[in-house]
Design an enzyme around this catalytic site. Structure first.
Site, mmCIF file in Angstrom:
data_model
loop_
_atom_site.group_PDB
_atom_site.id
_atom_site.type_symbol
_atom_site.label_atom_id
_atom_site.label_comp_id
_atom_site.label_asym_id
_atom_site.label_seq_id
_atom_site.Cartn_x
_atom_site.Cartn_y
_atom_site.Cartn_z
ATOM 1 N N THR A 150 4.305 -14.286 20.560
ATOM 2 C CA THR A 150 4.547 -14.210 22.001
ATOM 3 C C THR A 150 5.946 -13.663 22.247
ATOM 4 O O THR A 150 6.618 -13.193 21.332
ATOM 5 C CB THR A 150 4.406 -15.600 22.654
ATOM 6 O OG1 THR A 150 5.416 -16.476 22.152
ATOM 7 C CG2 THR A 150 3.033 -16.216 22.357
ATOM 8 N N LYS B 218 19.453 -12.075 15.698
ATOM 9 C CA LYS B 218 19.166 -11.747 14.297
ATOM 10 C C LYS B 218 20.312 -12.204 13.382
ATOM 11 O O LYS B 218 20.069 -12.652 12.259
ATOM 12 C CB LYS B 218 18.900 -10.252 14.161
ATOM 13 C CG LYS B 218 17.552 -9.871 14.792
ATOM 14 C CD LYS B 218 17.408 -8.381 15.014
ATOM 15 C CE LYS B 218 16.029 -8.058 15.583
ATOM 16 N NZ LYS B 218 15.956 -6.675 16.125
ATOM 17 N N VAL C 232 13.602 -10.008 11.387
ATOM 18 C CA VAL C 232 14.740 -9.122 11.116
ATOM 19 C C VAL C 232 14.205 -7.861 10.427
ATOM 20 O O VAL C 232 13.441 -7.965 9.463
ATOM 21 C CB VAL C 232 15.784 -9.797 10.200
ATOM 22 C CG1 VAL C 232 16.945 -8.853 9.891
ATOM 23 C CG2 VAL C 232 16.309 -11.086 10.826
ATOM 24 N N GLY D 60 8.565 -1.425 15.941
ATOM 25 C CA GLY D 60 7.281 -0.746 15.970
ATOM 26 C C GLY D 60 6.155 -1.736 15.722
ATOM 27 O O GLY D 60 6.298 -2.677 14.941
ATOM 28 N N GLU E 138 9.526 -13.303 8.117
ATOM 29 C CA GLU E 138 10.013 -12.003 7.653
ATOM 30 C C GLU E 138 10.164 -11.012 8.796
ATOM 31 O O GLU E 138 11.100 -10.209 8.815
ATOM 32 C CB GLU E 138 9.049 -11.440 6.596
ATOM 33 C CG GLU E 138 9.450 -10.101 6.017
ATOM 34 C CD GLU E 138 10.754 -10.170 5.227
ATOM 35 O OE1 GLU E 138 10.768 -10.821 4.178
ATOM 36 O OE2 GLU E 138 11.750 -9.591 5.683
ATOM 37 N N ALA F 74 2.513 -5.604 21.422
ATOM 38 C CA ALA F 74 2.563 -4.481 20.472
ATOM 39 C C ALA F 74 2.423 -4.957 19.023
ATOM 40 O O ALA F 74 1.760 -4.311 18.205
ATOM 41 C CB ALA F 74 3.875 -3.715 20.641
ATOM 42 N N ASP G 206 20.139 -9.294 21.269
ATOM 43 C CA ASP G 206 19.106 -9.200 20.225
ATOM 44 C C ASP G 206 19.747 -9.254 18.839
ATOM 45 O O ASP G 206 19.291 -9.994 17.953
ATOM 46 C CB ASP G 206 18.317 -7.895 20.404
ATOM 47 C CG ASP G 206 17.335 -7.656 19.274
ATOM 48 O OD1 ASP G 206 16.283 -8.322 19.237
ATOM 49 O OD2 ASP G 206 17.632 -6.806 18.407
#
Lengths: 346, 346
Positions: A102, A230, A158, A327, A155, A17, A226
């Site tokens: 990846t 971060k 996060v 996104g 960048e 994506a 996740d």
């Protein structure tokens, strides 16, 4: 006045994506980017794990590349298709930047770390949107980049393309940062927002899965893995630590019940999954935990899949940034942003 | 490893709250800044309109400078005191940067614009925390800076040291910005926040004056002139316009009544003085007006003297930044930030 144009050739490793979002931005906005920044970004190679690879030293045709995502043949059907492995493509294809996009492995950071090292070995800058390398090996990769005079951009690891790390590292340069708190996982924030509207946990999770916010196995999001990755990146990038994701105290949201949400609302509060990193004497500590916040708290108003960070400093007090946290296009923009920064900061 | 240190000599024009805040930061944090950034910022001259001037090519003693603010003799009592005018000091004192921190005049921009032009004529970078030059002559001053290979920094003109302009110009570089909305005047936001707690307008204004947020003549804040100046800066800096403050449609908060605030609250809304700049076909438009926002709106939760901007973009949607919008140290930090950016962006 004609601005002189510099060509930036990119090898893209991974075409999910985010890679697709990056190519979409170049296809739709490449001409504007070239005009405004003087940088002509061209993808000269794309390599994937299971859908083939393609090389075109003059720049891959973006329409064909984007269309290939929906084809059974993948990249193998495109002109310039190759059977070379990613590291061989990096070794043999002239380019300025390798973009690592990846899958994330928060235990080993591979194969992403090897791709980034191959970039440095070939004299290229490396940009990752993959949390693994930044969460597990940030200080080492920064040092390796510096040793070969190249940059390591991360960048997009996060808050997607929302420039949270750039805000802290450049905009707040000169301040001492003592704490960072934030909502860095959109899936859990969406679930908690839905629960505030009356859904129970299982229904909200199913809704998140239906909309593509949560995966079939939601463990990585809902148990806080996740967010912990971060948090490690924030601790390492902004507070100079060398924490690993496993060093982050971690609690997810799967035990939050509709009754918990109702009790918070009755007290004028909201549950949020907060990642927090802070200085504690000489140590840097990090934690991810569901937290009740007053409704007036800046992070309490952040709903749905939006992310936010509050950075606490000595000279400015609290500075809060709110923006998209996921996104394809929003994360693909992080790649564009890291590329433009390479040229702006010379 | 010892980082090589670069000395940055600064001529400071104006020594009010912001100049004092800048000197305070250097006195308290100069050693950390030097260690972390490799930049040794030294104030080599300070010039004021009515309290004298002082020059020390090796760097003015900061303790003495800060103490002078409370003395009747002003700068004239310090070693290195001089009767030279600001432009003569700029012409004759070797330095890298001129910082313009005199009073704001939104009609003429003077004497600040002349100070900035004197800096460029002397081959120095110019940094302003004064809205006048940025609101009235941004494009001209940018062109003059570029023509002589120098920089024009103006981060402190909007949201004090909260890096709002840097976020938009660097962090969001690559996005197309189509609209910016924000709370850019802390005084009016404080008054509206107090009215939400039950005060009428006159009482809230008196409270703001008592706390030093509002001046004896509050017109500049409450009638929206200050916000209109900042709207012009946002339109010019972020949307490429050449608007003047007088081109901004302007309405203040002095007509907002306790009944208006109560009516908004009853509808789940809050009044905020919103500065807005946006693209309208080929034009850029700007307006300042009291606006009712839903309590869930990110800007509605911004209370007291805090400022906030929401930047609407094509690739990221809305990105919101919240932070301090006033104060000597918070605005003094903008000067530090613009200086560090000079060296980072080379």
């Amino acid at each position: 006045m004609t601005t002189p144009v510099t060509t930036c050739r990119v090898i893209l490793i991974g075409f999910g994506a985010v890679g697709h979002g990056f190519a979409t931005i170049l296809a739709q906005h490449g001409e504007r980017l070239r005009r405004q920044s003087g940088i002509d970004i061209r993808i000269v190679a794309v390599a994937t794990h299971s859908r083939g690879a393609v090389i075109d030293p003059a720049g891959i045709d973006l329409a064909g590349l984007l269309a290939s995502a929906g084809h059974a043949g993948g990249l193998a059907a495109l002109p310039g298709a190759t059977r070379l492995a990613p590291t061989d493509i990096i070794r043999t294809t002239p380019a300025e930047v390798v973009v690592e996009a990846t899958w994330t492995d928060l235990a080993t950071g591979e194969p992403a770390i090897s791709h980034i090292r191959a970039a440095f070995a070939a004299g290229m800058h490396a940009i990752t949107v993959n949390k693994g390398p930044a969460a597990l090996a940030l200080q080492a990769l920064r040092a390796e980049a510096a040793a070969c005079g190249r940059h390591f951009g991360f960048e997009g690891t996060v808050m997607a393309g929302t420039p949270s790390l750039r805000l802290a590292l450049e905009g707040l340069q000169g301040c001492a940062i003592h704490e960072v708190r934030g909502i860095v996982n959109g899936t859990t924030n969406f679930i908690l927002s839905q629960m505030e509207r009356g859904m129970d946990y299982a229904t909200a999770l199913a809704e998140a899965q239906r909309l593509g916010y949560a995966e079939a196995d939601p463990t990585g999001d809902v148990e806080g893995f996740d967010a912990a990755g971060k948090a490690a990146i924030l601790a390492n990038a902004l507070l100079g630590a060398a924490l690993r994701p496993a060093d982050v105290a971690r609690q997810g949201i799967s035990q939050i019940t509709a009754a918990d949400v109702a009790a918070a609302a009755a007290a004028g509060e909201r549950w949020r999954l907060i990642a927090r990193v802070w200085r504690d004497a000489d140590q840097v500590r990090a934690a991810v935990a569901p937290t009740r916040l007053a409704q007036s708290h800046p992070l309490a108003g952040v709903t749905g899949a939006t992310n936010a960070l509050t950075i606490s400093t000595d000279l400015l007090g609290d500075v809060t940034l709110i923006g998209p946290g996921a996104g394809g296009v929003a994360t693909g923009f992080a790649i564009v942003s890291d590329i433009l920064a390479l040229y702006r900061n010379r």
